[in-house]
Design a protein around this motif. Structure first.
Motif, PDB file in Angstrom:
ATOM      1  N   SER A 211       0.862  -1.181   0.000  1.00  0.00           N
ATOM      2  CA  SER A 211       0.000   0.000   0.000  1.00  0.00           C
ATOM      3  C   SER A 211       0.894   1.223   0.000  1.00  0.00           C
ATOM      4  CB  SER A 211      -0.927   0.022   1.212  1.00  0.00           C
ATOM      5  OG  SER A 211      -0.168   0.168   2.394  1.00  0.00           O
ATOM      6  N   SER A 212       0.300   2.352  -0.308  1.00  0.00           N
ATOM      7  CA  SER A 212       1.100   3.571  -0.340  1.00  0.00           C
ATOM      8  C   SER A 212       0.240   4.776   0.011  1.00  0.00           C
ATOM      9  CB  SER A 212       1.748   3.721  -1.724  1.00  0.00           C
ATOM     10  OG  SER A 212       2.536   4.862  -1.774  1.00  0.00           O
ATOM     11  N   CYS A 213      -0.560   5.274  -0.962  1.00  0.00           N
ATOM     12  CA  CYS A 213      -1.269   6.545  -0.756  1.00  0.00           C
ATOM     13  C   CYS A 213      -2.437   6.417   0.224  1.00  0.00           C
ATOM     14  CB  CYS A 213      -1.778   7.071  -2.094  1.00  0.00           C
ATOM     15  SG  CYS A 213      -3.130   6.098  -2.799  1.00  0.00           S
ATOM     16  N   GLU A 214      -3.057   5.241   0.255  1.00  0.00           N
ATOM     17  CA  GLU A 214      -4.271   4.996   1.053  1.00  0.00           C
ATOM     18  C   GLU A 214      -5.391   5.978   0.719  1.00  0.00           C
ATOM     19  OE1 GLU A 214      -3.663   4.015   5.167  1.00  0.00           O
ATOM     20  OE2 GLU A 214      -1.699   3.130   4.757  1.00  0.00           O
TER      21      GLU A 214
ATOM     22  N   GLY B 238      -6.642   5.763  -2.748  1.00  0.00           N
ATOM     23  CA  GLY B 238      -7.238   5.264  -3.986  1.00  0.00           C
ATOM     24  C   GLY B 238      -6.738   5.941  -5.234  1.00  0.00           C
ATOM     25  N   ILE B 239      -5.479   6.404  -5.203  1.00  0.00           N
ATOM     26  CA  ILE B 239      -4.955   7.059  -6.408  1.00  0.00           C
ATOM     27  C   ILE B 239      -3.695   6.408  -6.956  1.00  0.00           C
ATOM     28  CG2 ILE B 239      -5.964   9.329  -6.017  1.00  0.00           C
ATOM     29  CD1 ILE B 239      -3.331  10.233  -4.812  1.00  0.00           C
ATOM     30  N   CYS B 240      -2.941   5.645  -6.152  1.00  0.00           N
ATOM     31  CA  CYS B 240      -1.631   5.183  -6.631  1.00  0.00           C
ATOM     32  C   CYS B 240      -1.662   3.778  -7.225  1.00  0.00           C
ATOM     33  CB  CYS B 240      -0.605   5.247  -5.511  1.00  0.00           C
ATOM     34  SG  CYS B 240      -0.741   3.912  -4.292  1.00  0.00           S
ATOM     35  N   GLY B 241      -2.605   2.968  -6.848  1.00  0.00           N
ATOM     36  CA  GLY B 241      -2.708   1.620  -7.394  1.00  0.00           C
ATOM     37  C   GLY B 241      -1.905   0.576  -6.646  1.00  0.00           C
ATOM     38  N   SER B 242      -1.155   0.959  -5.618  1.00  0.00           N
ATOM     39  CA  SER B 242      -0.297  -0.009  -4.917  1.00  0.00           C
ATOM     40  C   SER B 242      -1.086  -1.186  -4.355  1.00  0.00           C
ATOM     41  CB  SER B 242       0.428   0.664  -3.753  1.00  0.00           C
ATOM     42  OG  SER B 242       1.238   1.703  -4.186  1.00  0.00           O
ATOM     43  N   CYS B 243      -2.272  -0.920  -3.850  1.00  0.00           N
ATOM     44  CA  CYS B 243      -3.017  -1.955  -3.133  1.00  0.00           C
ATOM     45  C   CYS B 243      -3.997  -2.698  -4.033  1.00  0.00           C
ATOM     46  CB  CYS B 243      -3.770  -1.324  -1.963  1.00  0.00           C
ATOM     47  SG  CYS B 243      -5.095  -0.226  -2.515  1.00  0.00           S
TER      48      CYS B 243
ATOM     49  N   LEU C  53      -9.246  -1.447  -5.362  1.00  0.00           N
ATOM     50  CA  LEU C  53      -8.245  -0.788  -4.533  1.00  0.00           C
ATOM     51  C   LEU C  53      -8.763  -0.874  -3.098  1.00  0.00           C
ATOM     52  CD1 LEU C  53      -7.309   2.243  -6.797  1.00  0.00           C
ATOM     53  CD2 LEU C  53      -6.439  -0.082  -6.787  1.00  0.00           C
TER      54      LEU C  53
ATOM     55  N   CYS D 150      -7.721   0.009  -0.290  1.00  0.00           N
ATOM     56  CA  CYS D 150      -7.535   1.069   0.707  1.00  0.00           C
ATOM     57  C   CYS D 150      -8.780   1.933   0.848  1.00  0.00           C
ATOM     58  CB  CYS D 150      -6.321   1.921   0.376  1.00  0.00           C
ATOM     59  SG  CYS D 150      -6.444   2.833  -1.171  1.00  0.00           S
TER      60      CYS D 150
END
Ligand code: FES
Length: 345
Positions: free
Chosen positions: A292-295, A297-302, A330, A332
């Motif tokens: 995860s990263s931004c938490e 819903g914009i970066c796509g990590s999760c 996503l 998050c």
């Protein structure tokens, strides 16, 4: 960050048949390691560019225009920065960071603590904003939103595509990379607001054109305005990347605020997610590792594959087609309609 492009004849990123969205999610082969800051340079008011190389000396992964990396700060925060150097350079990556006094502190930490010779933990690259083949491009950049557009312009130029850039900012001195753009002549319209007022989007975008793709990155107000101007353009013509989440999508009914049961099939466990807790946090609390990263819903990590259940999408990244496919979410921010999900975790 989001690219609401949907239906297009060729969805491969320009210049690459390999990059893209493998296995139903955006995550491909990613680098995770330490990079050394080879150079730090002020490129505009409150903007520094950082040239990075793998501390191990090994080549960095290839990337395509629109890609970003996660910078994992010692504070525990993770921030995303677009790669803005030459695409084919596997020895160096370049990012540019705007100091945001009202941000969450990540950019300020970088400005205050990152020096030449220092090291950073990074992850990626990942591309939520790929440049797709077209005969003509219109690029609209606002402020630090110029960064993902720089490699796109280079790629469009190399592909002999027709393109032009409308680049706005508060003042000329706040706009990064102007010297690099000078060589493109009249294809680049530099429009600082204190000299020209608001960007003339209607004049720049013109009428809908099926052979043209529009790429926009910048502050929310600019993106909202470009979306409004492109409302009548063909589906998929407009591609945007956000720095911050769009207004939270509200659920169609109140079921999303009810507890949901989430089966993590690969882990053989099931978690209950109460209202107010994200699926991501519930999964983490169950001891199941997930990126995860931004938490926001914009970066796509999760991004996680969905095996069963109907998703209540609340992110700012997935396209309408991706939402409708219901095979990824996503975790998050998004929840479930119907109270139950089965995830590939
Ligand atoms: S952590 Fe960034 S989209 Fe979920």
């Amino acid at each position: 960050m989001t690219s609401p492009s949907a239906t297009a004849p060729d969805t491969r990123p320009l210049g690459s048949a390999a990059a893209g969205t493998p296995s139903g999610t955006r995550r491909g082969t990613e680098f995770e390691g330490t990079v050394t800051v080879l150079a730090r340079q002020a490129v505009a008011d409150d903007v520094v560019s950082l040239e990075l190389a793998a501390s191990s000396g090994e080549p960095l992964p290839v990337w395509q225009p629109g890609a970003h990396i996660d910078v994992v700060l010692p504070t525990g925060a993770t921030r995303q920065y677009s790669l803005c150097g030459p695409v084919g350079d596997t020895a160096h990556w370049r990012v540019a960071v705007l100091r945001e006094p009202d941000g969450r502190g990540g950019s300020q930490w970088i400005h205050d603590h990152v020096e030449e010779g220092g090291e950073l933990r990074v992850r990626g690259p990942r591309n939520n904003f790929p440049l797709r083949p077209a005969t003509r491009y219109l690029f609209v950049g606002g402020g630090i939103g110029i960064t993902p557009l720089l490699p796109m312009i280079a790629e469009a130029d190399a592909a002999m595509a027709e393109w032009s850039l409308l680049y706005g900012g508060r003042t000329r001195s706040s706009m990064a990379f102007l010297p690099e753009l000078e060589g493109h002549g009249e294809r680049v319209a530099v429009r600082p607001q204190d000299e020209h007022g608001l960007l003339d989007l209607a004049g720049f975008l013109g009428d809908p054109d099926p052979s043209t793709l529009v790429y926009c990155c910048g502050p929310a107000g600019l993106i909202d305005a470009v979306e409004a101007h492109c409302a009548d353009w063909p589906t998929g013509a407009l591609n945007i990347e956000r720095f911050a989440a769009a207004a939270v999508r509200q659920p169609a009914d109140d079921t999303a605020e009810q507890p949901i049961e989430v089966e993590l099939r690969a882990s053989g466990t099931t978690v209950t997610v109460p209202p107010g807790l994200s699926v991501l946090k519930a999964v983490e609390q169950a001891g199941v590792p997930v990126l995860s990263s931004c938490e926001e819903g914009i970066c796509g990590s999760c991004e996680t594959s969905v095996l069963e259940g109907e998703v209540d999408h609340r992110d700012s990244l997935l396209t309408e087609d991706e939402r409708a496919a219901n095979d990824t979410m996503l975790i998050c921010v998004s929840r479930a309609r119907g109270g139950r999900l089965v995830l590939d975790l």
